[in-house]
Design an enzyme around this catalytic site. Sequence first.
Site, mmCIF file in Angstrom:
data_model
loop_
_atom_site.group_PDB
_atom_site.id
_atom_site.type_symbol
_atom_site.label_atom_id
_atom_site.label_comp_id
_atom_site.label_asym_id
_atom_site.label_seq_id
_atom_site.Cartn_x
_atom_site.Cartn_y
_atom_site.Cartn_z
ATOM 1 N N ASN A 142 0.826 -1.191 0.000
ATOM 2 C CA ASN A 142 0.000 0.000 0.000
ATOM 3 C C ASN A 142 0.869 1.254 0.000
ATOM 4 O O ASN A 142 2.091 1.178 -0.013
ATOM 5 C CB ASN A 142 -0.962 -0.027 1.196
ATOM 6 C CG ASN A 142 -2.306 0.596 0.883
ATOM 7 O OD1 ASN A 142 -2.381 1.593 0.174
ATOM 8 N ND2 ASN A 142 -3.360 0.013 1.406
ATOM 9 N N HIS A 153 24.026 2.622 11.427
ATOM 10 C CA HIS A 153 25.152 3.508 11.746
ATOM 11 C C HIS A 153 25.852 3.005 13.000
ATOM 12 O O HIS A 153 25.216 2.402 13.877
ATOM 13 C CB HIS A 153 24.658 4.943 11.958
ATOM 14 C CG HIS A 153 23.934 5.507 10.775
ATOM 15 N ND1 HIS A 153 24.575 6.159 9.753
ATOM 16 C CD2 HIS A 153 22.623 5.489 10.458
ATOM 17 C CE1 HIS A 153 23.686 6.536 8.854
ATOM 18 N NE2 HIS A 153 22.497 6.137 9.250
ATOM 19 N N GLY A 160 0.216 -1.940 8.637
ATOM 20 C CA GLY A 160 0.577 -0.553 8.364
ATOM 21 C C GLY A 160 1.493 0.059 9.415
ATOM 22 O O GLY A 160 1.382 -0.226 10.610
ATOM 23 N N THR A 164 12.927 -5.780 15.426
ATOM 24 C CA THR A 164 14.363 -5.660 15.653
ATOM 25 C C THR A 164 15.104 -6.980 15.535
ATOM 26 O O THR A 164 16.335 -6.983 15.485
ATOM 27 C CB THR A 164 14.624 -5.076 17.057
ATOM 28 O OG1 THR A 164 14.096 -5.979 18.039
ATOM 29 C CG2 THR A 164 13.955 -3.713 17.219
ATOM 30 N N LYS A 165 14.347 -8.090 15.533
ATOM 31 C CA LYS A 165 14.997 -9.403 15.425
ATOM 32 C C LYS A 165 14.115 -10.335 14.606
ATOM 33 O O LYS A 165 12.966 -10.009 14.306
ATOM 34 C CB LYS A 165 15.272 -9.989 16.805
ATOM 35 C CG LYS A 165 14.043 -10.208 17.658
ATOM 36 C CD LYS A 165 14.421 -10.720 19.042
ATOM 37 C CE LYS A 165 13.192 -10.958 19.909
ATOM 38 N NZ LYS A 165 13.569 -11.447 21.259
#
Length: 212
Positions: A89, A119, A146, A169-170
Amino acid sequence: MLTVTQDFEYERMLAGDLYVARDILPEHKSIHGKMIAQQINQVPIENTAEIVRLERTLFGKAGKNLYVNPPINVDYGCHITIGDNFYANMDCIFLDVNRVTIGNNVMVGPRVGFYTAGHPIVADIRIEDLEFGSPIVVEDNVWIGGSAVILPGVTIGKNAIVGAGAVVTKDVPANSIVGGNPAKVIRMINDQDRQKWEQAKQKYWTAKNQEK
């Protein structure tokens, strides 16, 4: 798709090593993909065929039945590989300084971000413009809600669901539902789910056939 020539920074970027983006050679700069994305975003929304044609030039590889609802934003575009039957979407972001690999039958909600870019944690190294990227993999039959964010190095397993607004995150296990920030497993998809949705499907087809 860009042709790879000898380019120290670009090759380090794709290898997941530290690199300096400003020193990538002109033929490998991200501006090429950004320009195609800009073209896509300026096409009248009813001109689906032209949008899809441009999207196929943007992505490194795409299977059958592709559609990404504009607007779309990418870093490169050419580092994205997509399987069959892909729908995303509006307002999705692909920061593809490393590879984004998406399987078959994947559905993506609005404003989802695929962020391969990272970073250094140490500030005095980070401010030297050194950065890195880690690949993202989305396996077959995944649904991403979403405004979810998929972070560098994550693999989302087959049949999994990522809840709206999740920050992943994992790695996400196959056949699981995850949500939250950071995303955690809420539960596994089970036989009761299958029975419920099979019944709903049968009700749909019965009602539809009665309309004929």
